[in-house]
Design a protein around this motif. Structure first.
Motif, PDB file in Angstrom:
ATOM      1  N   UNK A 278       0.444  -1.286   0.035  1.00  0.00           N
ATOM      2  CA  UNK A 278      -0.387   0.378  -0.279  1.00  0.00           C
ATOM      3  C   UNK A 278       0.921   1.399  -0.157  1.00  0.00           C
ATOM      4  N   UNK A 279       0.432   2.303  -1.207  1.00  0.00           N
ATOM      5  CA  UNK A 279       0.750   3.516  -0.966  1.00  0.00           C
ATOM      6  C   UNK A 279       0.129   4.576  -0.437  1.00  0.00           C
ATOM      7  N   UNK A 280       0.537   4.968   0.580  1.00  0.00           N
ATOM      8  CA  UNK A 280      -0.845   6.181   1.337  1.00  0.00           C
ATOM      9  C   UNK A 280      -0.170   7.466   1.119  1.00  0.00           C
ATOM     10  N   UNK A 281      -0.950   8.455   1.196  1.00  0.00           N
ATOM     11  CA  UNK A 281      -0.612   9.952   1.622  1.00  0.00           C
ATOM     12  C   UNK A 281      -0.699  10.140   2.728  1.00  0.00           C
ATOM     13  N   UNK A 282      -0.748  10.587   3.783  1.00  0.00           N
ATOM     14  CA  UNK A 282      -1.316  10.587   5.024  1.00  0.00           C
ATOM     15  C   UNK A 282      -0.535  11.985   5.961  1.00  0.00           C
ATOM     16  N   UNK A 283      -1.202  12.119   6.801  1.00  0.00           N
ATOM     17  CA  UNK A 283      -0.813  13.073   7.051  1.00  0.00           C
ATOM     18  C   UNK A 283       0.343  12.890   8.039  1.00  0.00           C
ATOM     19  N   UNK A 284       1.929  13.893   8.442  1.00  0.00           N
ATOM     20  CA  UNK A 284       3.207  13.659   8.846  1.00  0.00           C
ATOM     21  C   UNK A 284       2.411  12.204  10.012  1.00  0.00           C
ATOM     22  N   UNK A 285       1.972  12.949  10.769  1.00  0.00           N
ATOM     23  CA  UNK A 285       1.526  12.225  11.819  1.00  0.00           C
ATOM     24  C   UNK A 285       1.446  10.775  12.375  1.00  0.00           C
TER      25      UNK A 285
ATOM     26  N   UNK B 210      -2.216  -4.188   4.194  1.00  0.00           N
ATOM     27  CA  UNK B 210      -0.399  -4.617   3.742  1.00  0.00           C
ATOM     28  C   UNK B 210       0.723  -5.182   4.692  1.00  0.00           C
ATOM     29  N   UNK B 211       1.480  -5.806   4.378  1.00  0.00           N
ATOM     30  CA  UNK B 211       2.408  -6.266   4.830  1.00  0.00           C
ATOM     31  C   UNK B 211       3.808  -5.456   4.734  1.00  0.00           C
ATOM     32  N   UNK B 212       3.193  -4.503   3.320  1.00  0.00           N
ATOM     33  CA  UNK B 212       4.405  -3.534   2.606  1.00  0.00           C
ATOM     34  C   UNK B 212       4.180  -1.973   2.384  1.00  0.00           C
ATOM     35  N   UNK B 213       4.132  -0.888   3.018  1.00  0.00           N
ATOM     36  CA  UNK B 213       3.847   0.782   3.113  1.00  0.00           C
ATOM     37  C   UNK B 213       4.996   1.164   2.083  1.00  0.00           C
ATOM     38  N   UNK B 214       4.302   1.961   2.122  1.00  0.00           N
ATOM     39  CA  UNK B 214       5.181   3.583   1.392  1.00  0.00           C
ATOM     40  C   UNK B 214       4.278   4.848   2.062  1.00  0.00           C
ATOM     41  N   UNK B 215       5.301   5.775   2.532  1.00  0.00           N
ATOM     42  CA  UNK B 215       3.843   6.640   3.308  1.00  0.00           C
ATOM     43  C   UNK B 215       4.843   7.801   2.447  1.00  0.00           C
ATOM     44  N   UNK B 216       3.937   8.367   1.947  1.00  0.00           N
ATOM     45  CA  UNK B 216       3.860   9.239   1.124  1.00  0.00           C
ATOM     46  C   UNK B 216       3.814  11.176   1.227  1.00  0.00           C
ATOM     47  N   UNK B 217       4.254  12.352   1.127  1.00  0.00           N
ATOM     48  CA  UNK B 217       3.892  13.700   1.080  1.00  0.00           C
ATOM     49  C   UNK B 217       2.389  13.852   0.569  1.00  0.00           C
ATOM     50  N   UNK B 218       2.085  13.532  -0.564  1.00  0.00           N
ATOM     51  CA  UNK B 218       0.890  14.337  -1.346  1.00  0.00           C
ATOM     52  C   UNK B 218       0.930  13.429  -2.693  1.00  0.00           C
ATOM     53  N   UNK B 219      -0.142  13.745  -3.368  1.00  0.00           N
ATOM     54  CA  UNK B 219      -0.747  12.619  -3.733  1.00  0.00           C
ATOM     55  C   UNK B 219      -0.104  13.040  -5.484  1.00  0.00           C
ATOM     56  N   UNK B 220       0.429  13.673  -5.521  1.00  0.00           N
ATOM     57  CA  UNK B 220       1.995  13.753  -6.416  1.00  0.00           C
ATOM     58  C   UNK B 220       2.593  12.130  -6.467  1.00  0.00           C
ATOM     59  N   UNK B 221       3.043  12.426  -5.326  1.00  0.00           N
ATOM     60  CA  UNK B 221       3.928  11.117  -5.415  1.00  0.00           C
ATOM     61  C   UNK B 221       3.580   9.760  -5.821  1.00  0.00           C
TER      62      UNK B 221
END
Length: 500
Positions: free
Chosen positions: A442-449, A469-480
């Motif tokens: 899962x690639x998730x666009x979310x708050x920094x907290x 999900x067992x693999x995560x990517x936390x992204x700063x904005x939708x453009x990523x």
């Protein structure tokens, strides 16, 4: 019935000649002016050799000029081929070849892209390339105005109107052929669900080269008699000022577009005047619906936009929450077994097939037998189920569905669950193949907290363990989130992102 572009332009000019039709930050045009300008430009195109059925590519950003050029071509019976400003030179050449484009109208440069510098020389159908400046200089020849007017009145609902490109998460884009009648009928059938009428001042951030902007924006405004506000380049501050200055009442588009603007709204100093039916992130709390209560309007390029929905300002029955609403008038939806094609009963998940007068006429370079079932249904490749009341629930793509330890995972279900977590603005889910089978990524666009541990715990509250999900990517904005030229998530690049 106004079932051609020419008939629509004439009707709106007669009904409300001095009401604006399209507005951008630099130009505005009334319905009388739009009718006159497209008739004159249409005559100039006729004088330049464009005839009924001629395929003309159009590559330029949103604005009054796009609308004027596109409508002039369609009203004389030429076939418009909208082209994405995101295309690379090889992608552009491939689409010109697929659609057998004979004339190309293009801006020389937009946002760092120079489209004509590396155009493939091997395009046998292409005879003319015009820049937008050259189009401005075209003039009708002697007698061509009368010929053009007669051509416009001779266009019929069954005649091809446009070829729009779309693609799935992989594979080459498809050139989808729409007629005047099926496209305008599709737009008309969805106006109530999108809350667009002749009092609407509509802003829709989608580009006109995609069906969302072309059908949901330009043609919806033309059919309904609404005013369309648009812009070539979107920036939060300037867009919010535009919404206020133009007294926009309805904001439609993708939820993440509204959410991005909403984050800038408190510091902007502007006050919006949006009504229910707009994307909820920009509405005040007292006008928002409860989560899942409003339909997620559902459609595709092949159906010229939504074919299923519910009024966007009205709650559905609670049993239908989370659904896409019900099929619009004229559209039939059935659920079939992806392997056998047999129709499945209510409640069973399978492939969505659609049929009706608002469906595309065909796909470039493919026979009708390759595209439709023998009884005229189009297998969409989407997964879903119909409940006993006819509400459609979406479960993702057939080619996105995957197995984890023998159990089926639908990415759309996991994405929807993750979006219910406070602080999550967007989520894209796919499988990550490995020696021990698939993992959920899962690639998730979310708050920094938010942290992976917090997201994992929240996911376990709403999903079966094998779907978490067992693999995560936390992204700063939708453009990523990686997307292809048609705006859909690029699954191959998403997997690369998650495996880095």
């Amino acid at each position: 019935m106004t079932d051609t572009v020419d008939a629509l332009l004439r009707a709106q000019a007669e009904r409300h000649p001095d009401t604006e039709a399209v507005v951008d930050p630099a130009e505005r045009i009334t319905r009388r002016e739009l009718d006159a300008a497209t008739r004159e430009l249409g005559a100039a195109f006729v004088a330049s050799g464009i005839a009924k059925g001629t395929r003309v590519g159009l590559l330029m950003p949103n604005g009054v000029e796009w609308a004027r050029t596109a409508l002039a071509l369609m009203r004389i019976g030429a076939v418009l081929v909208p082209l994405s400003t995101l295309l690379t030179p090889p992608e552009l050449s491939a689409q010109l070849r697929t659609a057998s484009v004979q004339h190309l109208i293009a801006v020389e440069e937009f946002r760092g892209h120079r489209y004509l510098d590396r155009l493939d020389a091997d395009l046998p159908a292409l005879s003319t390339v015009w820049t937008t400046d050259q189009i401005t200089g075209l003039r009708p020849g002697p007698g061509t105005a009368a010929v053009s007017d007669a051509m416009s009145r001779g266009v019929r609902a069954a005649d091809p109107m446009a070829i729009l490109f779309t693609s799935g998460s992989s594979g080459p884009p498809k050139g989808v052929i729409h007629s005047h009648g099926n496209a305008i009928g599709a737009v008309r059938s969805g106006l109530d669900a999108r809350c667009i009428d002749d009092r609407t001042r509509l802003y829709l951030p989608m580009p006109f080269f995609w069906v969302g902007g072309f059908g949901g924006g330009l043609l919806s405004a033309l059919v309904a008699g609404a005013i369309l506000v648009t812009e070539a380049v979107r920036q939060p501050d300037s867009t919010l000022r535009l919404l206020t200055a133009e007294r926009v009442t309805l904001f439609r588009g993708w939820p993440d577009q509204a959410e991005a603007l909403a984050r800038h709204l408190p510091a902007s100093g502007v006050e919006l005047n949006l009504r229910p039916g707009s994307l909820e992130a920009l509405l005040p709390p007292n006008l928002r619906a409860r989560p899942g209560a409003r339909a997620n309007l559902f459609g595709m390029t092949e159906s010229f936009g939504p074919y299923c929905g519910h009024p966007a300002d009205t709650d559905m029955p609670e049993t239908a929450w989370g659904s896409c609403g019900t099929p619009f008038d004229g559209m039939q939806v059935r659920i079939t077994d992806p392997g056998t094609g047999e129709e499945l009963p209510a409640g069973a998940t399978g492939m969505i097939q659609i049929r009706g007068p608002h469906l595309m006429r065909g796909i470039c370079r493919r026979t009708r037998e390759d595209v439709f079932t023998p009884d005229g249904f189009y297998p969409t490749g989407d997964l879903g189920h119909l409940d006993s009341d006819g509400f459609l629930f979406y479960h993702g793509r057939c080619d996105d569905m995957f197995k984890v330890r023998g159990a089926t995972v639908y990415p759309a279900e996991v994405e929807q669950a993750l979006r219910t977590v406070d602080g999550v603005r967007a989520a894209s889910v796919t499988n990550l193949p490995g020696p021990e089978g698939n993992r959920v990524g899962a690639a998730v666009v979310c708050d920094a907290s938010l942290t992976v541990d917090v997201l994992r715990r929240a996911a376990r509250e709403v999903l079966s363990s094998f779907k978490v999900p067992s693999v995560w990517a936390l992204l700063p904005d939708e453009a990523a989130i990686p997307r292809g030229a048609t705006g859909k998530v690029d699954t191959a690049r998403l997997r690369e992102l998650l495996q880095d």
